[in-house]
Design an enzyme around this catalytic site. Structure first.
Site, mmCIF file in Angstrom:
data_model
loop_
_atom_site.group_PDB
_atom_site.id
_atom_site.type_symbol
_atom_site.label_atom_id
_atom_site.label_comp_id
_atom_site.label_asym_id
_atom_site.label_seq_id
_atom_site.Cartn_x
_atom_site.Cartn_y
_atom_site.Cartn_z
ATOM 1 N N SER A 39 -9.364 2.340 2.578
ATOM 2 C CA SER A 39 -8.313 3.005 1.841
ATOM 3 C C SER A 39 -7.330 2.058 1.163
ATOM 4 C CB SER A 39 -7.556 3.953 2.779
ATOM 5 O OG SER A 39 -6.913 3.235 3.821
ATOM 6 N N LYS A 99 0.841 -1.193 0.000
ATOM 7 C CA LYS A 99 0.000 0.000 0.000
ATOM 8 C C LYS A 99 0.878 1.244 0.000
ATOM 9 C CE LYS A 99 -3.903 1.885 2.683
ATOM 10 N NZ LYS A 99 -4.798 1.623 3.832
ATOM 11 N N SER A 157 -10.420 0.071 6.548
ATOM 12 C CA SER A 157 -9.644 0.168 5.311
ATOM 13 C C SER A 157 -9.089 -1.140 4.769
ATOM 14 C CB SER A 157 -8.494 1.162 5.488
ATOM 15 O OG SER A 157 -9.003 2.466 5.617
#
Length: 471
Positions: A156, A81, A180
């Site tokens: 996210s 990420k 997320s």
């Protein structure tokens, strides 16, 4: 051959590599080809390290040829990420402020994945500073849902979920504050686990005692996620809240007899607005747990004050992390980040202390509830994937929502309990959009959560449905 490798499970792919049925170079080349073919249509991987990955793959093939011992993730491509620091690889945090930032050190989870033999293939898209469950930013733009590119993939960890769903990587990491890891897993028909605080230690961090945000794993199957977690979990002296238990146990057999296990089933977690399309999909899955032998009962713990606790503690963390940036870079920060920082800066000592006290009381109410029920089953998300041009949900079933994070309360309310929670594929709406089921377990019982999620996954098989554009 390429499609076979890209949609193989991580467990099977690792086995084939160790058995030298396929080379690491072939595996990396297949995934790079899939990225080249599919990524331009969904924008999941935003920084690609192709040459570096291929060079490392050739080195790993030589390691196998010498007969050396290898780790559990040996040869598996992984994407990190874009909130996760990666030494020598651009890490933007989805912010124009860090558009060209290249860290000088790896995050702890990157160290562990590499030590287990995984190969970094790139970075996945995330909203600015991970704020919000919709993946878009001013640096890389929007990431699209592969089941319907007009819809959001969530966030996210949205880029990670899409990369997995599209066969670009077999495993991917992410992080979770208010959903997320769980939200994009639900929106993209993959698996995401928010573990207990300290299960996967966080480092580097300016808040080593923080108990709201956790790093974690995502995969296409529960067994794959457990394999990845086995490499990520375990104590580390750099993290004062790290759980002492080693990660090896997560490579064990997930099979278990669930006869007589008491489960709480809640459609709305005590009255949250839930889109009727989500309810329709999940209600059809209740019999699957009864067929496993579980005693399924209606019920939910008392989560009074969960919203207040989360809003205060999240705002405080934003003020701590991003407050110093606001004075110099306000013009480069999105409105929801500015709002969250300013909410944190307005907090009083009394409000912060009260949130801590309320969280302690909530924890014990939930603990007592979970002593009577081994698992809590609830929706992962309150709505199906929505229009990708919409920043966030403002209304559900006629109920207006006051902030940009209120539409994710079914996840954020669970965050403040500190209990492990997984999102597992649970079906599709009538128009083909994925819906996830959230399974919450007892304190630090990731193993139990993985076991029941695996049993449900095997009984239903929803994870086998691939997005058309990636096939």
């Amino acid at each position: 051959m390429s499609a076979d490798l890209c949609f193989s499970t991580a467990v099977e792919l690792a086995r084939r590599i160790r058995a030298r049925e396929v080379s690491v170079t072939e595996v990396v080349q297949a995934h790079l080809a899939q990225i080249a073919r599919v990524n331009p249509r969904v924008n999941a991987i935003v920084t690609l390290t192709a040459e570096r990955a291929l060079a490392e793959a050739r080195e790993k093939d030589a390691t196998l040829a010498r007969g050396e011992a290898v780790g559990p993730l040996f040869g598996l491509p992984v994407a990190h990420k874009d909130l996760v620091p990666t030494r020598g690889i651009r890490t933007t945090y989805g912010s124009p402020i860090y558009r060209d930032y290249v860290p000088e050190q790896d995050a702890l989870l990157v160290e562990r994945l590499r030590a287990a033999g995984a190969i970094t293939i790139g970075k996945t898209n995330t909203p600015e500073f991970g704020a919000g469950s919709q993946t878009f930013n001013e640096v890389f733009g929007r990431t699209l849902n592969p089941y319907d590119p007009t819809k959001t993939c969530g966030g996210s960890s949205g880029g990670a979920a899409v990369a997995l769903a599209c066969g670009m990587v077999p495993i991917a990491d992410g992080s979770d504050t208010g959903g997320s890891l769980r939200n994009p897993a639900s929106f993209c028909n993959v698996v995401g686990l928010r573990g207990s605080t300290g299960r996967v230690p966080a480092w580097p961090t300016d808040s080593p005692w923080g108990i709201l945000s956790v790093p974690g794993a995502m995969a296409r199957t529960v067994r794959d996620l457990a394999l990845m977690l086995s490499a990520m979990a375990g104590p580390d002296r750099r993290s004062p809240v790290a759980i002492a238990e080693r990660g090896d146990r997560f490579r064990g057999d997930l099979g278990r007899d669930f006869k007589g296990v008491r489960i709480a089933w809640s459609r709305d977690l005590g009255g949250l607005p839930i889109d009727r399309r989500v309810t329709k999909v999940l209600e059809a899955q209740r019999p699957a747990f009864e067929a496993l032998g579980c005693r399924v009962e209606e019920g939910a713990p008392d989560l009074a004050d969960a919203r207040q606790i989360f809003q205060v503690q999240r705002a405080l963390s934003f003020a701590t992390r991003y407050g110093p940036l606001l004075a110099q870079h306000r013009h480069q920060m999105k409105d929801t980040v500015i709002w969250n920082v300013e909410e944190g800066l307005k907090l009083t000592a009394r409000e912060i202390g009260e949130a801590d006290v309320l969280r302690a009381r909530l924890y014990h109410r939930v603990r007592e509830f979970m002593e009577r029920h081994e698992f809590l089953l609830i929706p992962t998300v309150q709505v199906p994937p929505f229009d990708v041009t919409q920043p966030y949900v403002t209304e559900i079933e006629g109920v207006r929502l006051p902030t940009y994070i209120d539409w994710m309360r079914v996840c954020s309310d669970i965050t403040v309990t500190a209990l492990p929670a997984i999102s597992v594929p649970a079906g599709f709406t009538d128009d083909g959009l994925p819906v996830g089921l959230q399974i919450v377990g007892r304190h630090q019982d990731e193993w139990g959560v993985l076991q029941i999620a695996h049993a449900f996954e095997q009984a239903t098989g929803f994870h086998r449905r691939r997005p058309p554009l990636a096939a």
